[in-house]
Design a protein around this motif. Structure first.
Motif, short mmCIF file in Angstrom:
data_model
loop_
_atom_site.label_atom_id
_atom_site.label_comp_id
_atom_site.label_asym_id
_atom_site.label_seq_id
_atom_site.Cartn_x
_atom_site.Cartn_y
_atom_site.Cartn_z
N THR A 189 19.19 -7.07 7.23
CA THR A 189 18.51 -5.87 7.72
C THR A 189 19.30 -5.22 8.86
N GLY A 194 10.96 -2.52 12.47
CA GLY A 194 10.49 -2.16 11.14
C GLY A 194 11.54 -2.26 10.06
N LEU A 196 12.65 -4.84 8.28
CA LEU A 196 12.26 -5.62 7.11
C LEU A 196 11.27 -4.85 6.25
N HIS A 197 10.32 -4.20 6.89
CA HIS A 197 9.35 -3.40 6.12
C HIS A 197 10.06 -2.31 5.33
N ALA A 198 11.04 -1.66 5.96
CA ALA A 198 11.77 -0.61 5.27
C ALA A 198 12.57 -1.16 4.09
N ILE A 200 11.82 -3.85 2.13
CA ILE A 200 11.04 -4.31 0.98
C ILE A 200 10.07 -3.24 0.46
N ALA A 201 9.90 -2.16 1.21
CA ALA A 201 8.98 -1.11 0.77
C ALA A 201 9.31 -0.54 -0.61
N ALA A 204 7.50 -2.41 -3.34
CA ALA A 204 6.07 -2.13 -3.39
C ALA A 204 5.80 -0.77 -4.02
N HIS A 205 6.61 0.23 -3.65
CA HIS A 205 6.43 1.57 -4.22
C HIS A 205 6.65 1.58 -5.73
N SER A 215 13.45 -16.15 5.19
CA SER A 215 14.51 -15.82 6.14
C SER A 215 15.41 -17.02 6.33
N THR A 251 19.49 -1.28 4.40
CA THR A 251 19.99 -2.55 4.93
C THR A 251 21.49 -2.46 5.22
#
Length: 267
Positions: A189, A194, A196-198, A200-201, A204-205, A215, A251
């Motif tokens: 990353t 944020g 990690l959220h960015a 894997i998002a 999800a989308h 990790s 990333t």
């Protein structure tokens, strides 16, 4: 001539059983550890390697890829060089994971100390060499006859456990059936809130199932990590390709480290 399949540990381990399950007609080649297996595969002295998922660090370091997986039930038994009462046992040897999975049994052995071994088969070898009936091991049933031991108690695990094993090779498969494909990948990353959220998002989308996300610390860089993950899907599927493209933008580094057919847990 059948291919050689290298695996870490001596005969009689869970990894040996996984290698046999993945490649039933191959010549099995026991080696001294995960790094030795990776060396053999990299140098083409073994066609594949039967190994557990702890190999992810080696996959990151080398140009190797996961090509198959097996999920096996883990059955433990208590074995020793001769029959002995449980209250007379003084030492129990086994791999730390097996010891942890047999806590109820160990609680019934108040006079016994616990000694960790590199593998359950190593524990069996050590108990056989010692020859003391009061020194026993928690092992696979196959190791009992292999190392000349006797079963003192069967199915001593607290509950039925399953372990995932993988096969690695110096190539990446693309012939995996799309409907059953799993894709393993690793990524770093960016250094920002944020991140990690960015990363894997996009999965999800796209409504993709992210099966695993763990990790791993980066060598020589305290408090910094990479992430190993597995997504249900083939990297050539349009939705998976788009998710990986967006992952790359979010990333510092992303790398596919395996495409293989996923399997349900079977007893």
């Amino acid at each position: 001539m059948s291919a050689s399949v290298a695996y870490p540990g001596p005969a009689g381990t869970h990894t040996a059983a996984a290698a046999a399950a993945l490649f039933p007609s191959a010549h099995l080649l026991p080696l001294g550890g995960f790094r030795a297996v990776a060396d053999a595969v990299t140098e083409a002295t073994a066609a594949h390697a039967g190994a557990v998922s702890e190999t992810h660090d080696l996959l990151y370091e080398r140009d190797l890829s996961i090509v198959a997986e097996a999920v096996l039930p883990i059955h433990h038994c208590l074995a020793g060089p001769a029959h002995v009462r449980l209250d007379a046992i003084r030492v129990v040897r086994s791999h730390p994971s097996a010891l942890d999975q047999c806590r109820n049994l160990l609680a019934q052995l108040p006079n016994a100390s616990v000694v960790a071994a590199a593998t359950t088969a190593d524990a069996a070898q050590q108990v056989a060499a010692d020859g003391d009936p009061a020194v026993v091991a928690i092992v696979r049933e196959e190791a009992v006859a292999l190392y000349g031991l006797v079963v003192l108690a069967e199915n001593v695990g607290d509950s039925l456990a399953f372990t995932r094993f993988v096969s690695i090779a110096p190539y990446t498969r693309i012939d995996v059936p799309r409907a059953a494909a799993h894709t393993a990948f690793t990524f770093l990353t960016k250094h920002r809130p944020g991140a990690l959220h960015a990363a894997i998002a996009p999965f999800a989308h796209a409504e993709l199932d992210l099966l695993r996300l763990v990790s791993r610390p980066l060598p020589a860089t305290p408090w910094k990590y990479r992430f190993d993950a597995v997504v249900a899907g083939h990297p050539l599927d349009p939705s998976v390709r788009l998710a990986f493209s967006q992952l790359a933008e979010a990333t510092r580094e992303v790398r596919v480290v395996g495409v293989y057919e996923g399997h349900e847990v079977t007893a």
